[in-house]
Scaffold this active site. Structure first.
Site, mmCIF file in Angstrom:
data_model
loop_
_atom_site.group_PDB
_atom_site.id
_atom_site.type_symbol
_atom_site.label_atom_id
_atom_site.label_comp_id
_atom_site.label_asym_id
_atom_site.label_seq_id
_atom_site.Cartn_x
_atom_site.Cartn_y
_atom_site.Cartn_z
ATOM 1 C CG HIS A 1 -1.939 1.067 1.256
ATOM 2 N ND1 HIS A 1 -3.171 0.921 1.848
ATOM 3 C CD2 HIS A 1 -1.921 2.330 0.770
ATOM 4 C CE1 HIS A 1 -3.865 2.041 1.714
ATOM 5 N NE2 HIS A 1 -3.116 2.911 1.081
ATOM 6 C CG HIS B 1 -1.224 6.756 -1.744
ATOM 7 N ND1 HIS B 1 -2.485 6.742 -2.290
ATOM 8 C CD2 HIS B 1 -1.352 6.177 -0.520
ATOM 9 C CE1 HIS B 1 -3.342 6.193 -1.434
ATOM 10 N NE2 HIS B 1 -2.674 5.835 -0.340
ATOM 11 N NE ARG C 1 0.025 11.281 -2.754
ATOM 12 C CZ ARG C 1 -1.013 10.910 -2.026
ATOM 13 N NH1 ARG C 1 -2.054 10.323 -2.571
ATOM 14 N NH2 ARG C 1 -1.023 11.113 -0.722
ATOM 15 C CG HIS D 1 -9.735 3.417 3.363
ATOM 16 N ND1 HIS D 1 -8.788 4.403 3.343
ATOM 17 C CD2 HIS D 1 -10.500 3.676 4.447
ATOM 18 C CE1 HIS D 1 -8.974 5.228 4.374
ATOM 19 N NE2 HIS D 1 -10.029 4.805 5.052
ATOM 20 C CG ASP E 1 -1.654 4.545 3.545
ATOM 21 O OD1 ASP E 1 -1.430 4.983 2.399
ATOM 22 O OD2 ASP E 1 -2.740 4.714 4.127
ATOM 23 C CG HIS F 1 -0.682 14.863 1.235
ATOM 24 N ND1 HIS F 1 -1.536 14.704 0.172
ATOM 25 C CD2 HIS F 1 -1.051 13.931 2.153
ATOM 26 C CE1 HIS F 1 -2.402 13.738 0.442
ATOM 27 N NE2 HIS F 1 -2.115 13.233 1.634
ATOM 28 N N PRO G 1 -4.870 14.103 4.657
ATOM 29 C CG PRO G 1 -6.448 12.384 4.443
ATOM 30 C CD PRO G 1 -6.162 13.798 4.010
HETATM 31 O O1 DOR Z 1 -4.328 9.157 5.139
HETATM 32 C C1 DOR Z 1 -4.721 8.831 4.026
HETATM 33 N N1 DOR Z 1 -4.112 9.273 2.891
HETATM 34 N N2 DOR Z 1 -5.783 8.021 3.922
HETATM 35 C C2 DOR Z 1 -6.352 7.762 2.739
HETATM 36 O O2 DOR Z 1 -7.283 7.028 2.714
HETATM 37 C C3 DOR Z 1 -5.854 8.391 1.496
HETATM 38 C C4 DOR Z 1 -4.431 8.715 1.624
HETATM 39 C C5 DOR Z 1 -3.948 9.605 0.524
HETATM 40 O O3 DOR Z 1 -4.133 9.269 -0.651
HETATM 41 O O4 DOR Z 1 -3.323 10.636 0.809
HETATM 42 ZN ZN ZN Z 2 -3.465 4.825 1.248
#
Ligand code: DOR
Ligand code: ZN
Length: 426
Positions: free
Chosen positions: A59, A61, A63, A176, A291, A295, A308
């Site tokens: 898991h 991201h 981006r 999720h 995860d 950002h 988040p």
């Molecule tokens: O904290 C999180 N960030 N929870 C999510 O479900 C999405 C993820 C994100 O894509 O930034």
């Molecule tokens: Zn995630």
């Protein structure tokens, strides 16, 4: 290309001094000592470093696309390599979303051109039924269902179509799991509760038993959620992961740290964290994921509107190895939760163990190297962490993907583009 890696090998028989011969990306021999003319020898015996099966993160991201300012496949997989991860599985909540075959193909093209480590791609719930089509399974390792947006909404019918399709194709469905019926208002905006998690887990596992897809609950964050998951696990094939911060941080840390530690699902109580750690250790919870959710710092500025998530690929293994040094986890827990089980969950039985015939993905670990978590040094574009300033003991000193060193001694040593979609593993 032929290479030999020597060190303390983590094998099914325990940790043994040994050598691994890798030829053209595959492990062709594992023995006490191998003396052969090869192109490269990495000898960690004197240093006493441990050679783990290559770590796999189910898991992340990455981006990229229009969100490249947060992270892209080069920096994201660079962060993975620094953190010891040989495979990362990328979530589809991108811009545009990976929920059309054409976008999935574009995702593959971009990933292939930049990735340093191997990757899997998830497909999201589309907006139209026409986007649930043959061909997804050739590039995607599974579907991601973000239940609060796609199941407890008017998209539910479409989501069920995805679940039906996943069942036919025998594909993984990563959920999720949070039911917005149990959300509460907090200083950090609307946030999920333990009941929200437990309720959604009940719903998704119920559907799995009627449709037949393989469900995986990602980022378990609460004791209530874990209990519900474990109840279903007794009677069905269902797996779950949790993240290092759900094991170590609590809502007290969230209050102290504010927007940086804001994440969905939110951090719960220390009793929740203790329960999750117990269930991770006894194997009830299968896997650990980072995860990795980068950002920009501006997007983390204001508590209520902060997005988040935070980066995790470069902190996960040091944090976990520190727990090993403190006696909270065993190295075998890390091999199981970060390599063997995530490989199995993704259906990749050609990785996840150091054995002849497997793909030559390895993570070499110095269990005693000390450092302080310093986000300024991250390869990730997101240079902050709720673990900033923590003293850690233990980290990856080499990341090897299909026989090729991608990270050595804290330096990325390969060109972007080495990484491949795990679908090519065959
Ligand atoms: O904290 C999180 N960030 N929870 C999510 O479900 C999405 C993820 C994100 O894509 O930034
Ligand atoms: Zn995630």
């Amino acid at each position: 290309m032929r290479s030999i890696v020597k060190g303390k090998l983590f094998t099914s028989k325990g940790i043994l001094d040994g050598s691994i011969l890798i030829e053209d990306g595959r492990i062709t021999r594992v023995a006490r000592d191998i003396q052969e003319q090869v192109d490269r020898v990495l000898d960690y015996r004197k240093k006493g470093h441990i050679v783990l099966p290559g770590l796999v993160d189910m898991h992340v991201h990455m981006r990229d696309f229009e969100l490249s300012y947060k992270e892209d496949f080069y920096t994201g997989t660079g962060a993975a390599a620094m953190g010891g991860f040989t495979v990362v599985a990328d979530m589809p909540n991108t811009k545009p979303k990976v929920n059309k075959l054409a976008v999935l193909r574009e995702r593959e093209r971009v990933a292939k051109s930049k990735a340093l480590v191997d990757y899997g791609l998830y497909y999201g719930v589309p907006d139209r039924e026409d986007d649930i089509v043959d061909g997804i399974e050739a590039l995607a390792i599974g579907f991601k269902v973000f239940m609060q947006h796609e199941f407890y909404t008017d998209k539910r019918e479409l989501t069920e179509k995805v679940l039906e399709f996943a069942s036919w194709k025998k594909m993984l469905v990563v959920a999720h799991a949070e039911n917005p019926k149990f959300f509460v208002k907090t200083q950090m905006g609307t946030a999920g509760t333990p009941e929200a998690e437990a309720s959604a887990i009940k719903d998704i596992t119920g559907l799995a038993s009627s449709y037949g897809f393989q469900p995986h609950v990602t980022h378990l964050s609460s004791a209530a959620g874990a209990r519900e998951f474990l109840k279903w696990k007794k009677q069905a094939r269902i797996t779950a992961d949790t993240c290092p911060y759900y094991l170590l941080l609590s809502d007290d840390d969230a209050r102290l740290q504010g927007a940086i530690a804001k994440v969905h699902p939110p951090l719960k109580s220390s009793a929740d964290a203790e329960f999750l750690l117990k269930k991770l250790k006894d194997g009830g919870i299968d896997a650990i994921s980072s995860d990795h959710a980068p950002h920009s710092l501006e997007e983390k500025a204001n508590l209520e509107s902060a997005l988040p998530g935070f980066p995790g690929l470069e902190t996960t293994l040091p944090i976990l190895l520190t727990m090993v040094n403190k006696g909270l986890l065993g190295i075998e827990d890390i091999a199981r939760a970060c390599a063997t089980n995530p490989s199995k969950n993704l259906g990749l039985n050609m990785i996840g163990a150091i054995e002849e015939g497997k793909i030559g993905n390895l993570t070499i670990v110095d269990l005693h190297r000390r450092a302080k978590i310093d986000p300024k040094t991250f390869v990730s574009k997101a240079k902050y962490s709720p673990f900033e300033g923590r003293e850690v003991e233990g980290m990856a000193v080499a990341t090897i993907v299909r026989g090729q060193p991608v990270m050595l001694d804290g330096e990325v040593v390969t060109q972007g583009g080495w990484g491949e979609n795990v679908k090519t593993y065959g």
